[in-house]
Design a protein around this motif. Structure first.
Motif, mmCIF file in Angstrom:
data_model
loop_
_atom_site.group_PDB
_atom_site.id
_atom_site.type_symbol
_atom_site.label_atom_id
_atom_site.label_comp_id
_atom_site.label_asym_id
_atom_site.label_seq_id
_atom_site.Cartn_x
_atom_site.Cartn_y
_atom_site.Cartn_z
ATOM 1 N N LYS A 141 0.218 10.146 8.678
ATOM 2 C CA LYS A 141 0.411 8.852 9.584
ATOM 3 C C LYS A 141 1.869 7.929 8.968
ATOM 4 O O LYS A 141 2.587 7.570 9.780
ATOM 5 C CB LYS A 141 -0.481 7.778 9.831
ATOM 6 N N LEU A 142 1.558 7.885 7.900
ATOM 7 C CA LEU A 142 2.790 7.143 7.103
ATOM 8 C C LEU A 142 4.054 7.846 7.130
ATOM 9 O O LEU A 142 5.242 7.288 7.586
ATOM 10 C CB LEU A 142 2.616 6.900 5.667
ATOM 11 N N ILE A 335 2.256 -3.861 8.928
ATOM 12 C CA ILE A 335 1.329 -3.518 7.979
ATOM 13 C C ILE A 335 0.145 -4.393 7.774
ATOM 14 O O ILE A 335 -1.023 -3.887 8.001
ATOM 15 C CB ILE A 335 2.012 -3.586 6.562
ATOM 16 N N LYS A 338 -1.820 -3.790 11.297
ATOM 17 C CA LYS A 338 -2.738 -2.572 11.191
ATOM 18 C C LYS A 338 -3.492 -2.300 10.158
ATOM 19 O O LYS A 338 -4.230 -1.391 10.047
ATOM 20 C CB LYS A 338 -1.443 -1.658 11.289
ATOM 21 N N LYS A 339 -3.678 -3.521 8.999
ATOM 22 C CA LYS A 339 -4.314 -3.333 8.030
ATOM 23 C C LYS A 339 -4.204 -2.125 6.998
ATOM 24 O O LYS A 339 -5.285 -1.412 6.635
ATOM 25 C CB LYS A 339 -5.979 -3.296 8.447
ATOM 26 N N TYR A 340 -2.961 -1.748 6.746
ATOM 27 C CA TYR A 340 -2.723 -0.558 5.927
ATOM 28 C C TYR A 340 -2.861 -1.166 4.567
ATOM 29 O O TYR A 340 -2.257 -2.200 4.404
ATOM 30 C CB TYR A 340 -1.439 0.027 6.703
ATOM 31 N N TRP A 344 1.878 0.975 1.489
ATOM 32 C CA TRP A 344 2.552 1.727 2.595
ATOM 33 C C TRP A 344 3.901 0.842 3.055
ATOM 34 O O TRP A 344 4.798 1.008 3.452
ATOM 35 C CB TRP A 344 1.785 1.578 3.979
ATOM 36 N N ASP A 408 -5.553 7.922 0.340
ATOM 37 C CA ASP A 408 -5.232 7.555 1.896
ATOM 38 C C ASP A 408 -5.144 9.016 2.663
ATOM 39 O O ASP A 408 -5.598 8.848 3.695
ATOM 40 C CB ASP A 408 -3.782 6.945 1.669
ATOM 41 N N GLU A 412 -7.694 10.036 6.162
ATOM 42 C CA GLU A 412 -7.197 10.554 7.359
ATOM 43 C C GLU A 412 -8.122 11.696 7.538
ATOM 44 O O GLU A 412 -8.264 12.097 8.923
ATOM 45 C CB GLU A 412 -5.744 11.011 7.062
#
Length: 549
Positions: A141-142, A335, A338-340, A344, A408, A412
């Motif tokens: 996703k990143l 960020i 989205k709580k990443y 990131w 991370d 996923e």
């Protein structure tokens, strides 16, 4: 011209060899070599034709990037990419222009001059980002956010530059209603041209019998729609992106539509050639795209004038630092929402390398424009700084964060682990490697197959844990058993050809029963992504055993 072409090939080959030996990114090496070569060899043609070369190469470099995008993933992440590619660009330009205007850093520049300066610098370079990310295990996703942003923010920046900034600099009176209407017109007509070009391109692709003709059709489609859009003062990049995406969509559908409509009627006239494997064309486009990108970076090196850059060193540093800080702040909102993880944010910030498109925009200014030389030099300086500083910092940061990025990626895949060592553990009972470790094994086997010119196969299947365990018990010591996603298992069979596999698949078929088997054969130039696409495509075959070569 032959001398120029020979020099280009030599620089590309030398840079690629250096990259493979000492692992320095290709873009850094080729810019350095090209800059040095410009002192000893006559590369003035590239400098004198810089604008034309950039425009010639632009549709070519877009094709492999767009073909690599998944339309399903774009749909799932539309809001995130829209923020990064549209909202973030507009907000960043506004902050940079207003802040600089308020502090009066450029004493002679008016508001619209600053708009001309900062807008090109909000367009990031998808090639540089993709090249660096390919060397590390990045969460999918990143990677999608970074590449999607780089591809689509070019469109936003070009629309603002050519249809707002330049008209303002020429004294045009632009109202909000006019801008809204103009933007809508550009988007709608650019998309219409792209869809039309994609449809015609698909039709021509299917009626073409020879491989070479099919290949030319793809590039003709992109070039024509870019040319038409540019002539009509629309967005050529948007048209190319839409054309290639729509072409790929039609190809994946293969002309088979459940609903009868105008598109289906037209496609019914085509042959079944459209159902042939499309991956060969993707691989070829990647090679040509790589060459086109190399030409762009070599051309950038030829326009570097150290004396001019030094004269505007304070302005270049100011703009570079300001755009970096603004990018960090604007991305931080995304960020946080989205709580990443914070890493990131750091990666996306450093992934904001500028490239040829920024220079295309600024060089297109009228030669009579009094500040053109200064703006071109500043933009060039920021582009060079971003390529070198961002790239070096990003590589260092990714190296130190590689373990956390793997975790991370595990998230996923819904793999529950406490630390990096847990990733090495096999699935209980079946003994299968998890998705991350299996991907690494596949990538190592690809490297080995390329080095020693050997074949290997991936055999995929769906099975319950009891059946999966039985299959794992019958593999050879040289084979690897793992998962490719939550649904499918696979066996990696090194140094194995299709002639050797049929007896093996019969034994697997007895264990899994009616479930389908997919076999993907490695071909020269295949990446892990292409191999996995082959494997998943094999499950869609009508036969119980689908073979993709």
């Amino acid at each position: 011209m032959l001398e120029i072409f020979t020099i280009l090939l030599f620089l590309i080959l030398l840079s690629k060899l250096v990259e493979s030996k000492i692992n320095i990114p290709f873009i850094l090496v080729i810019i350095i070599f090209a800059f040095m070569a410009n002192y000893f060899l006559d590369l003035s043609f590239l400098k004198d034709s810089f604008y034309e070369i950039m425009y010639l190469m632009l549709p070519i470099i877009l094709i492999p990037d767009v073909l690599g995008l998944s339309t399903d993933e774009l749909k799932e992440n539309t809001s995130g990419i829209f923020y990064l590619a549209v909202v973030a660009v507009i907000v960043s330009i506004a902050i940079a222009v207003v802040f600089t205007y308020k502090i009066n850093f450029f004493k002679n520049l008016e508001f619209f001059h600053l708009l001309l300066l900062f807008t090109p610098l909000m367009a990031t370079d998808v090639v540089s980002v993709s090249a660096i990310f390919s060397k590390f295990k990045i969460p999918h996703k990143l990677k999608l956010y970074a590449e999607g942003e780089s591809l689509f923010n070019d469109i936003t920046a070009m629309v603002i530059f050519f249809f707002i900034a330049i008209p303002l600099s020429q004294g045009d009176d632009l109202t909000a209603a006019f801008l809204a209407t103009l933007t809508l017109k550009i988007i709608v007509f650019s998309i219409a041209i792209g869809v039309t070009a994609g449809l015609i391109g698909y039709y021509l692709f299917n009626i073409s019998q020879e491989y070479f003709c099919k290949f030319i059709v793809v590039y003709l489609m992109a070039s024509v729609c870019f040319l038409i859009s540019d002539e009509l003062r629309l967005s050529g990049i948007l048209s190319v992106v839409i054309a290639v995406i729509f072409f790929k969509y039609l190809f994946n559908k293969g002309g088979h539509y459940k609903n009868k409509n105008a598109v289906a009627l037209l496609l019914s006239l085509t042959t079944q050639e459209g159902n042939l494997n499309f991956r060969a064309y993707i691989k070829e486009s990647q090679y040509i795209g790589f060459f086109a990108n190399a030409v762009i970076f070599i051309s950038i090196a030829t326009v570097i004038e150290l004396e001019s850059l030094w004269r505007y060193k304070a302005e270049i540093l100011y703009v570079f630092i300001l755009t970096t800080v603004i990018r960090y702040l604007v991305l931080s909102l995304f960020i946080i929402y989205k709580k990443y993880p914070l890493r990131w944010l750091n990666i996306l910030t450093l992934g904001g390398m500028k490239g040829g498109l920024a220079l295309i925009m600024i060089v297109s200014l009228n030669d009579k424009f009094v500040y053109k030389e200064m703006l071109v030099t500043i933009v060039l300086g920021v582009v060079i700084l971003s390529i070198f500083i961002y790239t070096i910092l990003l590589i260092i940061y990714l190296f130190f964060e590689k373990d956390d990025l793997k975790l991370d990626k595990a998230t996923e895949y819904n793999i529950i682990v406490k630390d990096i060592k847990d990733l090495l553990k096999k699935e209980p009972y079946t003994g299968a490697y998890n998705e991350i470790i299996f991907e690494e094994l596949v990538e190592k086997e690809i490297s080995r197959a390329q080095r020693y010119n050997q074949q290997f196969l991936l055999v995929g299947f769906q099975a319950d844990k009891s059946s999966a365990k039985n299959i794992n018990n019958m593999i050879r010591k040289s084979d690897y058993f793992g998962k490719i996603d939550f649904k499918y298992y696979a066996v990696l069979l090194p140094n194995t050809s299709l002639d050797d596999i049929m007896q093996y698949t019969k034994r697997v078929q007895k264990i899994i029963g009616k479930n389908r088997i997919s076999i993907a054969q490695y071909s020269i130039g295949d990446t892990k992504t292409i191999l996995y696409e082959k494997l998943l495509s094999g499950f869609k075959h009508k036969n119980k055993i689908g073979i993709e070569v």
